[in-house]
Design an enzyme around this catalytic site. Structure first.
Site, mmCIF file in Angstrom:
data_model
loop_
_atom_site.group_PDB
_atom_site.id
_atom_site.type_symbol
_atom_site.label_atom_id
_atom_site.label_comp_id
_atom_site.label_asym_id
_atom_site.label_seq_id
_atom_site.Cartn_x
_atom_site.Cartn_y
_atom_site.Cartn_z
ATOM 1 N N ASP A 196 -6.458 -4.809 -5.515
ATOM 2 C CA ASP A 196 -5.446 -4.541 -6.531
ATOM 3 C C ASP A 196 -5.936 -5.097 -7.864
ATOM 4 O OD1 ASP A 196 -5.044 -7.267 -6.548
ATOM 5 O OD2 ASP A 196 -2.967 -7.187 -5.813
ATOM 6 N N ASP B 244 -0.784 -0.410 -7.983
ATOM 7 C CA ASP B 244 -2.164 -0.765 -8.334
ATOM 8 C C ASP B 244 -2.961 -1.161 -7.092
ATOM 9 O OD1 ASP B 244 -0.656 -3.085 -7.928
ATOM 10 O OD2 ASP B 244 -2.023 -4.291 -9.158
#
Length: 638
Positions: free
Chosen positions: A509, A552
């Site tokens: 991420d 993300d």
């Protein structure tokens, strides 16, 4: 001397009476034959008129059915409401067309088939209406399944077969009648000419030997005129100067004159100046002693009539004496031919404007019909291609792709298939149907082909498949595609584990991504995600699977590694690449959790959980780095 003279006189009288009797007998035979032929011809004309009245009703019914089905399919395939108009027009007329056909065709032999036609039309109308109701209620797939189903096509095929049998038998009967009428006309003309010649000969011989020859000649002429006046044809005799010397009653009936008043007049008087000009070239050829046969239009009382005409020269001792003119009224036949031709033109206009390719290929695999789509798809003139072998028209490679289907269809089997072909440099995906044309003798005379370009539909299906398996923002595979890829990778790992290979799952991420969105806005956040995806894709091998699973959060599946450390090397490479990339001109970093597995027995969810724990560990260690765990036990590295 007197006795001798009397004997000669009696002999001459006997021969004269004998010749006269022979002449009368011959004329009686001719009159009988002409009367018999006239009755047969009248029956044939009535039957031909009946057939010409029924055939257009059958053709119109089939046209309406085809229009309805074409409009229905066009609407369902293209969603264009303009296709519904021909469908509605056809459906509105179908009941009336069936009733009109039943009223026109009173042949008891056709009753059972007409009843079946009515039943099939009702079934087809119900099917067409049901598909539209399904489509309009949102059940498009059920509608498409119904129109592509065997039942609806079976009804249409049976309807074509039944109507085809009726029209084929009636056309064959009409052709036989036309041929018979042609032969009868020729025979009638020959009989008339033979009778006239015979009468002239016997009359000449008789008058040389009979004192009362003039009275017999008048009687004979009266008989001939009676015959000519009752023949269903226009009969005239013109002398060597082109003047009328005889016209039968039919001439007077058609042109509204007394035939007797035409004696000594020219062609202009008989036919009128305008009509005479049309016949002038043939008339002049006849005056030169040439036999002429032709069709000509004649305008009478404002109505255009059609006549088949024949001029036969009259020769006496090799000298031209004039000619006989015999004309048969073929107006009804011409009008029937024009109606058929108009129907064919309408059908051609329909087929030429359909978004499909329609063709007919005979048993020798030669093209006998093709609509205008041949020009659009292949760049060929449909008329110029008629009669050519399909290998010459479409190319050996293209026909080779369809050789199996062609063989099956020419063997009497209906074939439906899909094929991809390149035409004029453009690749088209086609759905084709081959329908055999089976004759009355059971032999396949050819095949009807119909091909629909479904390229756009196939592209849409592929696009939908891509959209269903990819992330719209980054273009990477989505969570659904990742789950399938991970399952496949674990299956392959069971085999690769025996070779000592290792598999790894990377969970990534973007560090502090929420603050990027809060500070710079979601537009910048989206840019960061897209560029991060590009960096990630470049940092791994082309065979590795990369996906965005949420927000993300990204994953990468690495297969066929020689040892677990290779996965850590990839993670380090990704961390460095993200630092250097500066997506959206921002300094960002990533944290990566690496889960490696050396055998193939790791459950997918357990491996994901292990990678997630490794990611949490990387975050806990300060972000901008990676942490690795090996399934099933913890094995951390920095």
């Amino acid at each position: 001397m007197r006795a001798s003279a009397e004997q000669i006189h009696r002999s001459s009288l006997g021969r004269g009476v004998g010749l006269l009797m022979v002449a009368l007998a011959a004329m009686a035979v001719i009159v009988t034959m002409l009367a018999w032929r006239a009755r047969a011809t009248l029956e044939d004309l009535r039957r031909a008129d009946y057939i010409n009245n029924v055939l257009p009703a059958m053709t119109t019914l089939m046209e309406d059915l085809l229009n309805a089905e074409t409009g229905q399919r066009g609407y369902l395939l293209t969603q264009r409401t303009s296709y519904l108009q021909p469908y509605r027009d056809a459906m509105r007329n179908l009941d009336r067309r069936v009733e009109e056909l039943r009223e026109r065709d009173q042949d008891p032999a056709h009753a059972a088939k007409l009843a079946r036609v009515r039943e099939l039309v009702q079934l087809k109308m119900g099917e067409l209406s049901q598909t539209l109701r399904l489509h309009d209620s949102g059940r498009e797939e059920q509608a498409m399944e119904m129109i592509l189903g065997d039942q609806g096509q079976h009804h249409m095929d049976e309807l074509r077969d039944v109507l085809g049998e009726l029209t084929s038998s009636m056309r064959a009967e009409r052709a036989a009648i036309s041929a018979r009428l042609g032969v009868e006309a020729s025979h009638t003309e020959l009989l008339m000419l033979a009778g006239l010649a015979m009468l002239g000969l016997f009359t000449l011989l008789a008058t040389t030997q009979l004192v009362l020859r003039s009275r017999d000649l008048v009687r004979t002429q009266r008989r001939l005129k009676g015959i000519a006046d009752n023949v269903p044809a226009l009969i005239c005799h013109y002398d060597a100067k082109g003047l009328v010397r005889f016209a039968n009653a039919e001439v007077g009936r058609v042109f509204h004159v007394d035939p007797a008043t035409l004696d000594g007049h020219s062609l202009d008087k008989v036919r009128g100046i305008e009509n005479a000009e049309r016949m002038r070239p043939y008339f002049e050829r006849a005056l030169r002693g040439e036999a002429v046969e032709f069709d000509a239009e004649q305008v009478i009382d404002g109505e255009t009539l059609h006549f088949h005409q024949r001029f036969v020269p009259e020769l006496s001792g090799g000298r031209f004496e004039g000619f006989y003119a015999c004309s048969m009224d073929i107006t009804e036949r011409k009008r029937a031919e024009e109606r058929v031709a108009a129907s064919e033109r309408r059908m051609k206009a329909v087929t030429d404007n359909l978004p499909v390719f329609i063709a007919y290929i005979d048993a020798r695999r030669c093209l006998r019909y093709a609509n205008e789509t041949l020009r659009t798809w292949y760049g060929l003139d449909p008329q110029a291609a008629i009669g050519l072998h399909i290998d010459e028209v479409f190319g050996v490679a293209s026909t080779g792709e369809r050789s199996a289907q062609l063989a099956l269809s020419l063997g009497g089997e209906r074939v439906e298939f899909e094929v991809t072909s390149t035409m004029l440099g453009k690749q088209r995906h086609l759905r084709s149907v081959y329908v055999p044309d089976v004759g009355a003798d059971g032999r396949v005379q050819g095949i009807f082909t119909l091909s629909i370009d479904i390229t756009v539909m196939k592209q849409a299906e592929a696009q939908l498949a891509r959209l269903a398996s990819s992330d719209a923002l980054t273009g990477l595979p989505n969570r659904r595609e990742f789950d399938q890829a991970l399952g496949g990778a674990l299956t392959r790992q069971r085999r690769l584990a025996r070779e000592g290979r290792v598999m790894a799952l990377l969970f990534l991420d973007i560090d502090r991504f929420k603050s990027i969105n809060d500070t710079h806005g979601h537009g910048v956040g989206d840019t960061v995600l897209r560029e991060f995806a590009q960096v990630l894709r470049r940092a791994v091998r082309g065979s590795d699977h990369v996906a965005r699973i949420a927000g993300d959060e990204f994953v990468a599946v690495l297969e066929g590694l020689n040892r677990p450390e290779e996965a850590e090397q990839v993670a380090a490479k990704i961390v460095e690449a993200v630092r250097a990339a500066r997506p959206a001109e921002l300094a960002i970093s990533t944290s990566i959790g690496v889960a490696t597995v050396a055998d193939g027995e790791a459950p997918a969810m357990d491996l994901i959980a292990l990678a997630d724990r490794a990611l949490y560990q990387a975050k806990h260690q300060g972000r901008d780095g990676w942490a690795a765990l090996q399934w099933p036990g913890p094995d951390q590295r920095r």
